[in-house]
Design an enzyme around this catalytic site. Structure first.
Site, short mmCIF file in Angstrom:
data_model
loop_
_atom_site.label_atom_id
_atom_site.label_comp_id
_atom_site.label_asym_id
_atom_site.label_seq_id
_atom_site.Cartn_x
_atom_site.Cartn_y
_atom_site.Cartn_z
N HIS A 1 7.42 54.64 93.02
CA HIS A 1 6.46 53.96 93.88
C HIS A 1 5.04 54.21 93.42
O HIS A 1 4.20 53.31 93.44
CB HIS A 1 6.64 54.43 95.32
N ARG B 1 24.60 58.66 80.21
CA ARG B 1 23.32 57.96 80.23
C ARG B 1 22.21 58.79 80.87
O ARG B 1 21.05 58.49 80.72
CB ARG B 1 23.45 56.61 80.94
N GLU C 1 30.82 46.44 81.41
CA GLU C 1 30.28 47.79 81.22
C GLU C 1 31.31 48.72 80.59
O GLU C 1 30.97 49.78 80.10
CB GLU C 1 29.86 48.37 82.58
N ARG D 1 21.12 44.54 92.75
CA ARG D 1 21.93 45.76 92.95
C ARG D 1 22.03 46.02 94.45
O ARG D 1 21.15 46.61 95.05
CB ARG D 1 21.27 46.95 92.28
N ARG E 1 25.46 41.65 92.81
CA ARG E 1 26.49 42.56 92.36
C ARG E 1 27.00 43.35 93.57
O ARG E 1 26.21 43.86 94.35
CB ARG E 1 25.92 43.55 91.34
N ASN F 1 23.42 49.57 80.14
CA ASN F 1 23.22 51.00 80.48
C ASN F 1 24.56 51.72 80.47
O ASN F 1 24.72 52.77 79.86
CB ASN F 1 22.59 51.15 81.87
N ASP F 2 25.53 51.14 81.18
CA ASP F 2 26.85 51.77 81.22
C ASP F 2 27.64 51.50 79.95
O ASP F 2 28.36 52.37 79.46
CB ASP F 2 27.64 51.30 82.45
N CYS G 1 22.00 42.38 81.43
CA CYS G 1 21.14 42.83 82.52
C CYS G 1 20.84 44.32 82.49
O CYS G 1 20.32 44.87 83.44
CB CYS G 1 21.75 42.46 83.87
#
Ligand code: PEP
Ligand code: MG
Length: 755
Positions: free
Chosen positions: A360, A640, A606, A475, A511, A629-630, A677
């Site tokens: 943030h 990761r 993934e 997500r 997702r 990523n996965d 993605c």
């Protein structure tokens, strides 16, 4: 609680007698926690932990038993700053046996760091003959003891020895990572950890609770005033809307009863209001270290920011430090309100030791145009107020003088060079804004669809800010993790409907819940697993406990309310799993009216096993989205979230590029839409390579859209495809093809470094 108060009372008497009372202290704690052993280790110069006092280990090991920081359970606790609660400590991989202690007789161990003002001074541990896990109340009790012990060790001079060797006055350079690109120069303001409260124990619990109530009210008024004073004009449009949502969310956290109750409980346990806030903030810090999910980390960071404000409202020190205009702020961490606060005091940029680009604080800093970096380990201990510093987070091809870094007390010549770079950068800034309304197409006319990865409603504003083509990954678990619970069907449906409203005609790929691994909801702890990332997580939970998944699917169908709907499933490993998930969706779809105008169902890719089921998979799905990523972690068997592995394996490597090329070819032949993605899609050089392989839909965090678009618009894709094919053909077993690809891009004047 009564027991804790009694313990605190006894400790208070002992503390008054200083370090000489340690043997009694360890005896008292061992008795209180029904443990055969209690030992205190103190940090000595050279990162050595020395046994200072023990009840239960052999007395002659005091002053002899030593461990390096990072060595053994005790060393690990000192290194990570997080407690360890081990029923079978001796079989823990980190266990280091010290025969002189006689500790072979003890199976279980609870070890807690002793910290003061953000610095580790030692470790306190209790051990038991029988294997047992200490319960949360006991952990809390030992943490409270550790807090008090920190005062004793500090008074005995441990702080000085822990800090020895630091604090030179020569020019220093600290590598860092970029949060918000930019350059800034100015005098330093160091925001140290709040010093521990002077008074630890409550004389009158009722009065302390009343002080807490008054301080909470003062803190909340202060936050309201800060937010009402508002974001400055320059935080315009969507950036401002996103910032406002962050601050509103922060205001909610400020009023959240959960953490305030914990502070109240700590007071009722015998602590002063200041010590109780300190204690809860310390717990939060420990929890933060263990969480890898960036969204959750942020929520805890917000709470820590609030704890600082609450301490100030209790009349404590800190929070009123001033900054000369153009100063560079150095802090361990910053919360969103602090960023706003310091911006209004005219700082030119900030350095945090801990923080991510999706924090943030970073999102707000971006909206405010405030250069910021994270990392720079050691800078806080080295810098002093008023030292000159430069934040080099420049991302221009001509800039980036030596990678992202913080320069402390730079030489005159270096300052002159940077001054010129600052001027050049200001001239270049104007160009980015113009990109928004230009199409995402290569120089030779291939259209690329650039979409957004979104997890919270506050990110929806970025759709318009970036003119993205839609949401390529929503997500759904993130909002639930942020609120700490799973919403019911109407609430979920309303949230998803808001996403579809914001997207309008633009597609959204929802997702389904990707919980498990390190994304855990409080109260829903899953059975402990050796490898949670490869464990019972994500769709596996959804299929084994279908009620939860069905409710989510129903909410999605209701949210669509007759509009088109795209749903994809995470962590699919077999076609059978996909079919089972799709069957659940079809069953719900048969019941919900109005039916979606079009229902598209896809899978994340993934798990590498799907590559060996492509013919059947392509018949079953409407689209595939690659979660790099996965996929990277499973293809290379490389966790990761392990920092030391982060740069070890490269997406731009022959195996990964071969996999993606095969997938692109087969999807094209089967008429199945394909996108990527993972975070990699946001990096210009990776994005260019993905497009080069024929993947023309990329979904990424908002920060990637303009840099990627900028590069693609100057790319001759036809020529690059030929070059890429040649580079892949002649790879010769190379671990990475990044160098030749980057070299080609540089030779052709492509802007690969812009972020
Ligand atoms: C991925 O794995 O690449 C992905 C996009 O999913 P997440 O990062 O949420 O696991
Ligand atoms: Mg994933």
């Amino acid at each position: 609680m009564v027991a804790q108060r009694r313990l605190l009372g006894r400790l208070r008497e002992l503390m008054a007698r200083g370090a000489g009372s340690l043997p009694e202290l360890v005896r008292l704690v061992a008795g209180e926690l029904v443990s055969e052993v209690c030992s205190v280790y103190t940090l000595k110069p050279g990162d050595i932990l020395e046994l200072l006092a023990t009840e239960g280990l052999r007395p002659d090991s005091v002053g002899r038993t030593r461990l390096r920081v990072g060595e053994g359970i005790i060393g690990m606790v000192a290194a990570t700053g997080a407690p360890l609660n081990l029923p079978d400590a001796q079989n823990h991989p980190a266990f280091a046996y010290r025969p002189e202690t006689g500790e072979e007789n003890f199976a279980s161990m609870l070890a807690v760091p002793v910290r003061r003002a953000g610095r580790t001074l030692g470790v306190i541990a209790v051990q038991n003959r029988n294997p047992r896990r200490f319960d949360p109340g006991e952990v809390e009790e030992l943490e409270t003891v550790a807090m008090l012990l920190a005062e004793v060790l500090s008074a005995a001079g441990a702080e000085e020895s822990a800090a020895e060797g630091l604090g030179a006055t020569v020019p220093r350079r600290f590598p860092a990572t970029v949060l918000v690109p930019g350059l800034a120069m100015g005098p330093v303001v160091v925001l140290g950890a709040a010093p521990p409260p002077g008074r630890m124990l409550a004389d009158n619990t009722g009065e302390e609770l009343a002080r807490l109530d008054r301080a909470v009210a003062t803190m909340q008024q202060g936050i309201d005033a800060l937010i009402e004073a508002g974001l400055p004009q320059e935080a315009a449009g969507a950036a401002s809307a996103a910032s406002r949502e962050i601050l509103d969310a922060y205001r909610l956290v400020a009023a959240d009863a959960g953490w305030l109750k914990r502070v109240g409980d700590a007071i009722r346990g015998g602590l002063s209001a200041e010590a109780a806030v300190h204690r809860v903030a310390g717990d939060l810090r420990d929890r933060m270290r263990r969480i890898t999910d960036p969204y959750l980390r942020e929520r805890l960071a917000d709470l820590e920011d609030l704890a600082g404000r609450l301490l100030a409202a209790l009349g404590g020190p800190g929070a009123v430090k001033t900054a000369p205009p153009g100063a560079i702020l150095l802090a361990r961490r910053l919360g969103p309100a602090e960023v706003l606060d310091w911006h209004s005091r005219g700082i030119a940029g900030f350095v945090v030791e801990e923080g991510s680009a999706s924090s943030h604080a970073a999102i707000l800093a971006r909206a405010l145009g405030l250069p910021a970096v994270a990392g720079a380990r050691g800078v806080l201990e080295t810098a002093e107020d008023g030292d000159e510093a430069i934040i080099d987070a420049d991302d221009s091809p001509a800039g980036g003088l030596a990678g992202c870094q913080v320069l402390l007390r730079p030489e005159q010549d270096l300052r002159r060079v940077y001054l010129r770079a600052v001027e050049a950068r200001e001239a270049r800034q104007a160009g980015f804004a113009a990109l928004r309304d230009l199409p995402a197409e290569t120089r030779d006319g291939t259209q690329v669809s650039l979409m957004l990865n979104v997890g919270l409603a506050l990110e929806l504003a970025q759709l318009d800010a970036t003119a993205a083509a839609g949401i390529g990954l929503f997500r759904t678990e993130i909002a639930m993790l942020a609120r700490g619970a799973i919403a019911d069907v109407p609430e979920q449906a309303a949230a998803y409907a808001r996403v579809l409203d914001a997207a309008g005609d633009r597609p959204v790929l929802f997702r389904t819940l990707d919980l498990g691994g390190d994304k855990l909801l409080p109260g829903n702890e899953l059975p402990a697993e050796e490898n949670p990332a490869m464990g019972w997580r994500s769709l596996r939970i959804g299929l084994d406990r279908p009620a939860l998944l069905r409710r989510q699917l129903r909410a999605l169908l209701l949210a669509a309310g007759g509009r088109p709907l795209s749903v994809m499933f995470p962590m699919v490993a077999t076609v059978a799993e996909f079919r089972a998930a799709r069957a659940l969706l079809d069953a719900e779809a048969a019941k919900v009216r109005p039916a979606p105008a079009a229902l598209r169902v896809g899978t994340m890719l993934e798990v590498p096993a799907l590559m060996f089921q492509l013919p059947e998979l392509l018949k079953a799905v409407d689209f595939i989205s690659v979660g790099t990523n996965d996929l990277m972690q499973f293809l290379f068997a490389a966790d990761r979230s392990t920092p030391s592995l982060a740069a070890r394996y490269d997406l731009l490597s022959p195996p990964m590029l071969d996999l993606l090329a095969t997938l692109a070819e087969q999807c094209r032949a089967a008429g199945v839409a394909l996108s990527v993605c993972g975070e990699a899609a946001a990096r210009p050089i990776e994005a260019m390579t993905l497009v080069g392989l024929g993947i023309e839909t990329l979904s990424m965090p908002a920060s990637g859209i303009f840099p990627v678009k900028s590069l693609l618009r100057s790319l001759d894709l036809g020529e690059f495809r030929r070059v890429l094919a040649a580079i892949r053909r002649t790879a010769g077993g190379a671990a990475s093809l990044r160098e030749p690809i980057t070299a080609w891009a540089r030779e052709h004047g492509l802007e690969i470094d812009r972020t």
